[in-house]
Design a protein around this motif. Structure first.
Motif, PDB file in Angstrom:
ATOM      1  N   CYS A 190     -71.769  25.648 -64.767  1.00  0.00           N
ATOM      2  CA  CYS A 190     -70.747  26.327 -64.260  1.00  0.00           C
ATOM      3  C   CYS A 190     -69.804  25.590 -63.250  1.00  0.00           C
ATOM      4  CB  CYS A 190     -71.370  27.687 -63.422  1.00  0.00           C
ATOM      5  SG  CYS A 190     -69.862  28.645 -62.651  1.00  0.00           S
ATOM      6  N   LEU A 191     -68.572  25.655 -63.238  1.00  0.00           N
ATOM      7  CA  LEU A 191     -67.695  24.772 -62.369  1.00  0.00           C
ATOM      8  C   LEU A 191     -67.237  25.770 -61.175  1.00  0.00           C
ATOM      9  CD1 LEU A 191     -65.769  22.988 -65.286  1.00  0.00           C
ATOM     10  CD2 LEU A 191     -67.941  21.982 -63.876  1.00  0.00           C
ATOM     11  N   SER A 192     -67.603  27.066 -61.158  1.00  0.00           N
ATOM     12  CA  SER A 192     -66.974  27.991 -60.240  1.00  0.00           C
ATOM     13  C   SER A 192     -65.379  27.844 -60.084  1.00  0.00           C
ATOM     14  CB  SER A 192     -67.391  27.417 -58.809  1.00  0.00           C
ATOM     15  OG  SER A 192     -68.991  27.863 -58.731  1.00  0.00           O
ATOM     16  N   CYS A 193     -64.830  27.718 -61.404  1.00  0.00           N
ATOM     17  CA  CYS A 193     -63.200  27.763 -61.561  1.00  0.00           C
ATOM     18  C   CYS A 193     -62.535  29.170 -61.209  1.00  0.00           C
ATOM     19  CB  CYS A 193     -62.941  27.215 -62.622  1.00  0.00           C
ATOM     20  SG  CYS A 193     -63.300  28.127 -64.198  1.00  0.00           S
ATOM     21  N   GLY A 194     -63.451  30.324 -61.433  1.00  0.00           N
ATOM     22  CA  GLY A 194     -63.177  31.616 -60.980  1.00  0.00           C
ATOM     23  C   GLY A 194     -62.522  32.200 -62.400  1.00  0.00           C
ATOM     24  N   THR A 195     -62.369  31.543 -63.329  1.00  0.00           N
ATOM     25  CA  THR A 195     -61.877  32.164 -64.727  1.00  0.00           C
ATOM     26  C   THR A 195     -62.368  33.325 -64.995  1.00  0.00           C
ATOM     27  OG1 THR A 195     -60.987  29.941 -65.344  1.00  0.00           O
ATOM     28  CG2 THR A 195     -61.044  31.482 -66.990  1.00  0.00           C
ATOM     29  N   CYS A 196     -63.712  33.261 -65.147  1.00  0.00           N
ATOM     30  CA  CYS A 196     -64.690  34.470 -65.946  1.00  0.00           C
ATOM     31  C   CYS A 196     -64.094  35.657 -64.980  1.00  0.00           C
ATOM     32  CB  CYS A 196     -65.686  34.205 -65.659  1.00  0.00           C
ATOM     33  SG  CYS A 196     -66.506  33.898 -64.023  1.00  0.00           S
ATOM     34  N   GLN A 227     -66.616  33.956 -57.283  1.00  0.00           N
ATOM     35  CA  GLN A 227     -66.713  32.554 -57.750  1.00  0.00           C
ATOM     36  C   GLN A 227     -66.361  31.607 -56.766  1.00  0.00           C
ATOM     37  OE1 GLN A 227     -69.258  32.649 -60.298  1.00  0.00           O
ATOM     38  NE2 GLN A 227     -69.027  34.577 -60.007  1.00  0.00           N
ATOM     39  N   ASN A 228     -65.403  31.826 -56.194  1.00  0.00           N
ATOM     40  CA  ASN A 228     -64.668  30.743 -55.188  1.00  0.00           C
ATOM     41  C   ASN A 228     -65.615  30.432 -53.873  1.00  0.00           C
ATOM     42  OD1 ASN A 228     -62.512  30.878 -56.763  1.00  0.00           O
ATOM     43  ND2 ASN A 228     -61.326  32.419 -55.464  1.00  0.00           N
ATOM     44  N   GLU A 229     -65.643  29.196 -53.582  1.00  0.00           N
ATOM     45  CA  GLU A 229     -66.452  28.683 -52.430  1.00  0.00           C
ATOM     46  C   GLU A 229     -66.355  29.674 -51.307  1.00  0.00           C
ATOM     47  OE1 GLU A 229     -68.406  26.011 -53.169  1.00  0.00           O
ATOM     48  OE2 GLU A 229     -69.137  25.791 -51.198  1.00  0.00           O
ATOM     49  N   PRO A 248     -67.165  20.258 -55.041  1.00  0.00           N
ATOM     50  CA  PRO A 248     -67.221  20.132 -56.433  1.00  0.00           C
ATOM     51  C   PRO A 248     -68.281  20.209 -57.609  1.00  0.00           C
ATOM     52  CG  PRO A 248     -66.679  18.105 -55.570  1.00  0.00           C
ATOM     53  CD  PRO A 248     -67.010  19.021 -54.417  1.00  0.00           C
ATOM     54  N   ALA A 249     -68.455  20.736 -58.650  1.00  0.00           N
ATOM     55  CA  ALA A 249     -69.360  20.449 -59.516  1.00  0.00           C
ATOM     56  C   ALA A 249     -69.137  19.394 -60.496  1.00  0.00           C
ATOM     57  CB  ALA A 249     -69.759  21.809 -60.231  1.00  0.00           C
ATOM     58  N   LYS A 250     -69.424  18.169 -59.665  1.00  0.00           N
ATOM     59  CA  LYS A 250     -68.778  17.014 -60.252  1.00  0.00           C
ATOM     60  C   LYS A 250     -69.803  16.815 -61.720  1.00  0.00           C
ATOM     61  CE  LYS A 250     -68.118  12.028 -59.915  1.00  0.00           C
ATOM     62  NZ  LYS A 250     -68.564  10.790 -59.159  1.00  0.00           N
ATOM     63  N   ASN A 251     -70.979  16.834 -61.716  1.00  0.00           N
ATOM     64  CA  ASN A 251     -71.777  16.452 -62.679  1.00  0.00           C
ATOM     65  C   ASN A 251     -71.600  17.415 -63.740  1.00  0.00           C
ATOM     66  OD1 ASN A 251     -72.838  14.247 -61.242  1.00  0.00           O
ATOM     67  ND2 ASN A 251     -74.485  15.177 -60.629  1.00  0.00           N
ATOM     68  N   ALA A 252     -71.358  18.704 -63.460  1.00  0.00           N
ATOM     69  CA  ALA A 252     -71.241  19.548 -64.647  1.00  0.00           C
ATOM     70  C   ALA A 252     -69.927  19.347 -65.000  1.00  0.00           C
ATOM     71  CB  ALA A 252     -71.462  21.064 -63.768  1.00  0.00           C
ATOM     72  N   LEU A 291     -68.057  12.432 -50.352  1.00  0.00           N
ATOM     73  CA  LEU A 291     -69.222  13.376 -50.849  1.00  0.00           C
ATOM     74  C   LEU A 291     -70.549  12.626 -51.054  1.00  0.00           C
ATOM     75  CD1 LEU A 291     -67.843  15.217 -53.910  1.00  0.00           C
ATOM     76  CD2 LEU A 291     -68.500  16.340 -51.715  1.00  0.00           C
ATOM     77  N   LYS A 292     -70.389  11.204 -51.284  1.00  0.00           N
ATOM     78  CA  LYS A 292     -71.433  10.372 -51.623  1.00  0.00           C
ATOM     79  C   LYS A 292     -71.976  10.254 -49.932  1.00  0.00           C
ATOM     80  CE  LYS A 292     -70.842   8.214 -55.747  1.00  0.00           C
ATOM     81  NZ  LYS A 292     -69.645   7.138 -56.222  1.00  0.00           N
ATOM     82  N   LYS A 293     -71.218   9.898 -49.047  1.00  0.00           N
ATOM     83  CA  LYS A 293     -71.773   9.774 -47.731  1.00  0.00           C
ATOM     84  C   LYS A 293     -72.343  10.931 -47.264  1.00  0.00           C
ATOM     85  CE  LYS A 293     -69.543   7.352 -43.927  1.00  0.00           C
ATOM     86  NZ  LYS A 293     -68.237   7.030 -43.448  1.00  0.00           N
ATOM     87  N   LYS A 294     -71.846  12.258 -47.645  1.00  0.00           N
ATOM     88  CA  LYS A 294     -72.329  13.503 -46.783  1.00  0.00           C
ATOM     89  C   LYS A 294     -73.512  13.583 -47.681  1.00  0.00           C
ATOM     90  CE  LYS A 294     -70.589  17.983 -47.193  1.00  0.00           C
ATOM     91  NZ  LYS A 294     -69.633  18.760 -47.700  1.00  0.00           N
TER      92      LYS A 294
END
Ligand SMILES: Cc1cc2nc3c(=O)[nH]c(=O)nc-3n(C[C@H](O)[C@H](O)[C@H](O)COP(=O)(O)OP(=O)(O)OC[C@H]3O[C@@H](n4cnc5c(N)ncnc54)[C@H](O)[C@@H]3O)c2cc1C
Ligand code: SF4
Ligand code: SF4
Ligand code: SF4
Lengths: 278, 345, 440, 251
Positions: free
Chosen positions: B236-242, B275-277, D211-215, D245-248
């Motif tokens: 899940c990327l939490s993009c909020g689309t769903c 879903q938004n941060e 960000p869910a970078k890996n995802a 981000l890496k630093k954090k």
């Protein structure tokens, strides 16, 4: 899109005058307000209002005064961001928009005649002051009153004068602890939970009213339960992000509850199984 | 009141023109390979009668993406409460989306009532179009039992070979049908056909999830705070689309806008998403749903548990939009099936 | 009269990017007369390596905000040349339309906001808001309208969105064609007023014989996008050979490389195009040239601004023609493309090298990419108009300074600044790809 | 008193400044509420007395480091204006190369004459009060930020992804067209500008808060993008944010 105007909705603002302000600390300011039409805010301790700074936004703020004192209501606001810092720029005589009171009116009859413990962490004293003053204005209707306050540093203790008053004239036990003492500090140092074991309670006739930062609750509740205080005798005031205040926008949801409508004051037994509450 | 009518297919154009003579018309049009959207219609040819659920559900007309709530002037301190609305007929609303609107209605009439929503809703006319078969593999209208239209429309169209069978849902619908003078009263043979169709549909639409309708809520209750969700939302990327595409999601944000002179402005509400941060962050820095996974679990709870307690309704219409639109390909159907495997009810 | 003059304009204003003018005259002897380019290096050329050609235009448009459409078009031309992709007739029209709008936009900006304040004796357009309100409003309006045009054609003016390898990711609707036509019609009036305004202004008289370089071809249209490279000295060569003809060399006081062709220096830009291709202008533009007394063979670089006005007239008229053609044939919406990074392999890719040569507002711009079989860039090079002009500017300065030595230092400074501005240099562009050296 | 505003540019294309000139007559409205005292791209006035410094461009050499520090000392408010200033923008792509290698590639033997450092966002050198993200900036957002500055309140970049705006605009999703898009992990605020115009989001506004970078890498892979290009695509605008981000993460 057509547009029409109507008199009233859940978002209508009611103008109020600021009749007094003062800084309590560097970033916490006190406001005394009165509706311009002279009416009183019809509220119960634990409720809050939405304070509007048109052009900047609207924020939920607890009512810090007691409804027993008429003709005004009081707010205490910490500078946290956009809207709150704009509110800080207001002076006596300025006008602002108010919505509310919001939130559930808890039946005060349940705590009448009981012993009370107030547990406040930091700014949590602000909403609790409404209860405390309410109780003190009806001092004879209540039993023992104990106030426990935890703050980061001694400077952060709000309402120092009032506290003195409570202690000296109204027969209230007051105990305070700080995380970090300064040389002048003579009181306790440590977490607020450290104050609880040493107090004496009659569990069956004691109610505890708790308000503070989110991490505090779990430990305080545990300590109170260990004292034998019953689950339905523990009253908690919870904070959540709020936008509409009327149970629609979804921000303040705590599991099944909307904090703004079903709370922000809850009895512990109502939320103890709620996975998102504590 | 006469409830059932028939409209010959070749008269559909006349009917829609008649609608256009009364009010603005919005209907689904094709946007891309598999994308459709409700849009204002000028050219009737553009209407896509058979379509996959639109990108956004018709909730966008009931609760617009952005809407003004109050207008103010900082100098005069005058604030006015405004309602934005338009006379509009929605044509071609799918069976599942009717349920979506009913969910929103339940929320908005609950005290304190949302007057903006309710007033706007009064100006809208809904002409529904019954789905006779699945739109695609994402839909779960079988288990949600939303494939048979029950209410929520002014007029319902059910399609047959050469004609539409019309059911009138409200007096407003009845007026339209009468005024248009294009409809014939339905006969017994038409009802027979309708019954046959509905029977056939019971055969087509089967529960897509390995749990019964009633068990869905229990499934959520049991799964809620357990490891049953393990791995499901890793992508899940939490993009909020769903949530934006969901016909029953209604969370919003309120923000102010003001002109450059800092004089006149308005308070707007905009769709928001759990879903938004920052959705559940508070001033002290605490974020009550910091983990992406918890935000998703919350979303499922808001479909299958909380509203059942409060409104006695599932807030999922089975439209499949959330799965269809998810770039991470997280599917509601698969999620529910996985949960039902993992949880012993 | 022997004189000592010291001019040091640090961070020349009303140009794009950072440059200093340094002139040092001691007792009548010119000891230094330089345009120093001090823009920080950004290393685009190196950063492009390994990138897909489908990203290249997005990246290279960021070389320069003012001519981002020009960079985009040169980049697309180079990429498409490399993979052997042929644009459709409709794409060609729309790209041309976009370029006309950018040229118009940039020329308007230059004429009104960068050059005119000097001629009206003020420091910027801001004082003009009070003294010449209608002029400022017109300028801002014209600029905005160009923007609106670019928005319809490519999504926005600064860093266009819908221009990609293969064509456009959106196409104008019928109603948008109508809107563009209206905009251009209104622009005609404003342009007329602009020409009128220019007839009232006096430009410094100064001449220097030099070589002018621009795209030339055998078509009957004032060329911007297609053709060979030609010069007033009679050179003509295929764009693919640019490296063989144009010499780049390093000067010690500049972070940008200088160039020459047949002689010591050459000029590119509006005046060069006008001198080479004036016969191919449309009748309205010719009329404007007549009115502005801009003669073919003009050797006064200050008049580059006037040539820009003539070209602006041209662009408006040609834009209208294109819009009308599109209206007549109707826009073929099935030509709309979705490419992204070519994930769906819609566009066949092969290894190769491609050159883009496009006349952007300031002159001819080259993009040169070498790519691998998967469409990734192995080597990239760009040659920016302003770089090509730098050498010419300095030579102009060296001829000009002795001629105006009797003037006050302030006046000399102004004349020099105006000279540099007349070239409308885009300094941020000019340092990004080339070899540079510091003042030592 | 109107606040005095000065524009300063560092390594950039100056396109964001141009966005201001592109306001058209609306610019005159803006000039009603602020005094622009320094705007080198279109003005010769050289005001050194200013309240608000609007900074365009990234910090790419030591000279720039010194210059920005001086500006910070003078200005009451510093606004990072555009991707280059906010996140290093396109300029930070170079940080993915070994500095001597890329310098030599571009400048050959003359590389030694250069004062260059890895690209930095403005806030890596001095404190920044407001951010206007985007490459180029979205004019409406600039005006919104300006209003916040004038009101003396902070501006919050929405904690949402470009997808949310894209959905509100009801665009056909690029992933449905078989393309990959940076929308899901890119900060909202541009009203999904690029997708509205038929192209993918390149991520110019930078990563969302967390960000869910890996995802995201997994998702892009699933949609058929070559892994090497995925990394490039993600770091086009996010190199500096990624470093942060890496630093954090290490802390
Ligand atoms: C029931 C209730 C009673 C409150 N009572 C008081 C009080 O008596 N005194 C007091 O000083 N504060 C009180 N608060 C907190 C106060 O509402 C927030 O400090 C305020 O909303 C922050 O808004 P801002 O615009 O200043 O900050 P922003 O600039 O919007 O944001 C700063 C931080 O605050 C968070 N935040 C934003 N909006 C809200 C919101 N509506 N609720 C909670 N957090 C938010 C943001 O996520 C961010 O982390 C109360 C909150 C609630 C829910
Ligand atoms: S949860 Fe998904 S399937 Fe259910 S109504 Fe919402 S979008 Fe449709
Ligand atoms: S096109 Fe991009 S921004 Fe829009 S919804 Fe799809 S992934 Fe998100
Ligand atoms: S859509 Fe993406 S690339 Fe385009 S402006 Fe917005 S953030 Fe930048």
């Amino acid at each position: 899109m057509n547009k029409k105007t109507i008199k009233h909705s859940s978002y209508t603002l009611k103008p109020a005058h600021i009749i007094e302000t003062k800084y309590l600390t560097d970033d916490i300011k006190y406001f005394k307000l009165r509706f311009t039409d002279g009416t009183d805010l019809d509220y119960t301790p634990g409720q809050f209002v939405m304070v509007s700074m048109c052009g900047v936004g609207e924020v939920p703020i607890s009512i810090s005064s007691t409804p027993t004192r008429k003709g005004f209501f009081e707010l205490v606001i910490r500078k946290a961001g956009k809207v709150t810092s704009d509110i800080h720029s207001l002076k006596t005589g300025d006008k602002i928009g108010i919505r509310g009171p919001m939130g559930r009116k808890i039946p005060l009859s349940t705590i009448e005649g009981k012993d009370l413990i107030f547990v406040a962490g930091g700014l949590g004293i602000v909403p609790l002051r409404s209860f405390i003053d309410f109780v003190l204005d009806n001092r004879r209707d209540f039993g023992k009153v104990e106030i426990l306050l935890g703050c980061k540093t001694p400077e952060e203790i709000l309402f120092k004068d009032e506290i003195k008053d409570w202690e000296e004239t109204l027969n209230v036990e007051f105990n305070c602890t700080v995380d970090k003492a300064d040389p002048k500090w003579k009181g306790n140092v440590g977490l607020i939970t450290s104050l609880i074991p040493s107090i004496f309670v009659y569990p069956e006739r004691t109610y505890a009213i708790v308000c503070g930062p989110p991490i505090m609750y779990k430990f305080v509740i545990k300590a109170l339960l260990e004292k034998g205080i019953k689950e339905d005798h523990i009253i908690l005031s919870l904070e959540r992000h709020m936008k509409c205040g009327v149970g629609k926008c979804g921000h303040c949801q705590i599991g099944n509850y909307y904090c703004c409508q079903d709370g922000p004051v809850f009895f512990y037994h109502e939320i103890k199984n709620n996975w998102e509450a504590l | 009141m006469q409830r059932y009518y028939v409209l010959n297919k070749n008269k559909l154009i006349n009917f829609l023109s008649f609608i256009q003579s009364r009010s603005k018309l919005a209907a689904p049009v094709k946007k891309g390979e598999k994308s459709y959207a409700f849009e204002y219609i000028t050219d009737l040819e553009k209407i896509a009668l058979h379509y996959l659920p639109t990108i956004l559900p018709v909730k966008k007309y009931f609760l617009p993406q952005r809407e003004t709530l109050i207008e103010f002037n900082k100098k005069t301190r005058k604030t006015t409460h405004v309602i934005e609305f338009e006379e509009l007929t929605l044509f071609g609303v799918h069976t599942c989306d009717l349920v979506g609107m009913q969910c929103l209605n339940a929320v908005m009439v609950e005290d304190p009532k949302d007057i903006n929503y309710l007033e706007r809703k009064n100006k809208l006319t809904v002409i529904a179009f019954e789905c006779n078969s699945y739109c695609d593999e994402h839909a779960t209208c079988g288990i949600m039992r939303t494939f048979i239209p029950s209410s929520g429309y002014d007029i319902l169209f059910t399609e047959f070979d050469t004609y539409f069978l019309i059911h009138i849902g409200t007096t407003k619908g009845s007026e339209i049908v009468n005024e248009s003078r294009l409809f014939d009263v339905a006969q017994k043979e038409h009802f027979d056909e309708l019954n046959k169709l509905r029977k056939r549909k019971e055969e087509i639409f089967k529960p897509e999830i390995n749990a019964s309708y009633d068990e869905l809520k229990k499934l959520m209750e049991r799964a809620c705070c357990t490891g049953a969700w393990e791995g499901i939302f890793d992508k899940c990327l939490s993009c909020g689309t769903c949530t934006n595409v969901c016909p029953t999601c209604y969370c919003f944000d309120i923000n102010d806008d003001i002109d450059l002179n800092l004089l006149n402005g308005c308070r707007m509400r905009t769709w928001d998403s759990c879903q938004n941060e920052g959705f559940a962050k508070v001033a002290g820095g605490e974020n009550f749903r910091e983990e992406r996974k918890n935000r998703q679990v919350h979303r499922y709870m808001r479909k299958f548990k909380y509203p059942v307690d409060k409104y006695n309704m599932y807030f999922c219409t089975g439209c499949g939009r959330c799965s269809r639109a998810c770039v991470a390909k997280i599917s509601l159907k698969e999620t529910m099936n996985l949960l039902s495997e993992r949880i012993k009810l | 009269m022997p004189k000592t003059v010291y001019v040091n304009v640090e961070y020349l204003t009303r140009v794009e990017g950072h440059g200093n003018i340094v002139v040092n005259v001691t007792d009548g002897n010119i000891e230094k007369c330089n345009l120093e380019i001090v823009e920080a290096p950004r290393l685009f050329e190196g950063m492009l390596r390994g990138r897909s050609i489908f990203e290249a235009q997005h990246i290279t448009s960021r070389i320069c905000g003012i001519c981002s459409c020009g960079h985009t078009l040169a980049s697309l031309q180079a990429a498409e040349d490399a993979i052997g992709f042929k644009q459709s007739a409709q794409t060609e029209k729309l790209r041309k339309l976009l370029l006309y709008q950018e040229i118009l936009d940039s020329h308007i900006l230059h004429i009104y906001l960068l050059a005119a304040p000097d001629l009206l004796g003020v420091k910027s357009f801001v004082p003009l808001i009070n003294s010449h309100n209608d002029v400022v409003r017109r300028a801002l309006r014209m600029k905005k309208e160009c923007n609106n045009m670019c928005e319809i054609i490519a999504g926005r003016h600064v860093h266009p969105i819908s221009t990609t390898v293969g064509g456009f990711t959106k196409l104008p609707k019928e109603s948008e064609l109508d809107r563009m036509r209206q905009i251009m019609e209104r622009m005609q009036e404003d342009m007329e007023a602009t020409v009128e305004l220019l007839t009232t202004l006096t430009f410094p008289s100064f001449e220097r014989d030099t070589e002018y370089v621009a795209i030339v071809n055998d078509e009957n249209e004032y060329p911007f996008l297609e053709g060979d490279v030609g010069s007033t000295d009679g050179v003509r060569f295929d764009k693919h050979e640019y490296k063989n003809y144009i010499n780049e060399f390093v000067v010690p006081h500049s972070t940008a490389k200088h160039t020459k062709l047949s002689r010591d220096s050459y000029m590119v830009g509006a005046l060069a195009r006008y001198n080479l291709n004036h016969e191919k202008l449309n009748s309205e533009a010719k009329k404007a040239a007549l009115k502005l007394k801009l003669e073919p063979g003009t050797k006064n670089p200050y008049l580059n601004t006037v040539a820009q006005a003539v070209e602006s007239v041209y662009c408006i008229e040609e834009s209208i023609k294109i819009i009308d053609e599109l209206k007549e044939t109707g826009v073929k919406h099935d030509e709309k493309i979705t490419v992204g990074l070519n994930e769906n392999k819609n566009i066949p890719v092969k290894a190769g090298r491609g050159i883009g040569a496009v006349e952007v507002p300031r002159g001819i711009l080259f993009h040169d990419y070498e790519i691998d079989a998967e469409g990734r860039i192995i080597n990239a090079n760009c040659m920016i108009p302003t770089n090509q002009n730098l050498n010419n500017i300095e030579r102009d300065m060296r001829k000009l300074v002795p001629e105006i030595l009797e003037k006050t230092e302030e006046e000399i400074t102004l004349f020099l600044e105006m000279l540099v501005r007349a070239y409308d240099p885009c300094i941020s562009c000019s340092t990004h790809f080339l070899n540079v050296k510091f003042v030592k | 008193m109107k606040p005095k505003v000065a524009f300063f540019d560092f390594a950039c294309c100056e396109g964001c400044q141009l966005q201001v000139a592109n306001f058209g007559e609306e610019l005159l409205d803006i000039l009603e509420v602020v005094d622009v005292v320094n705007f080198r791209e279109v003005m010769s006035e050289n005001g050194e007395d200013y309240d608000i410094a609007i900074i365009e461009g990234s910090i790419t050499n030591q000279h720039a480091v010194e210059r920005i520090k001086k500006i910070r000392e003078k200005a009451k408010i510093v606004i990072a204006y555009g991707a280059c200033a906010c996140t290093g923008g396109i300029n930070a792509m170079k940080n993915n190369f070994e500095m001597p290698e890329i310098m030599h590639y571009v400048y050959k033997d003359d590389a030694k004459y250069f004062d260059t450092i890895p690209t930095k966002a403005v806030d890596q050198v001095v404190k920044v009060d407001y951010y206007v993200h985007g490459c180029p900036v979205y004019p409406k957002e600039f005006v919104d930020v300006l209003k916040c500055v004038l009101q003396g309140v902070e501006y919050k970049v929405p904690e949402k992804s470009v997808c949310t705006e894209c959905k509100l605009n009801e665009n056909e999703c690029m992933f449905d067209k078989g393309l990959t898009c940076m929308g899901p992990i890119t900060k909202a605020g541009c009203n999904s500008w690029c997708i509205n115009n038929g192209n993918i989001c390149f991520g110019c506004r930078g990563f969302v808060e967390n960000p869910a970078k890996n995802a995201a890498i997994e998702v892009l892979k699933d949609h058929g993008l070559n892994p090497e290009l995925i990394i490039k695509k993600i770091n086009m605008y996010n190199t500096v944010l990624d470093e942060k981000l890496k630093k954090k993460g290490e802390e």
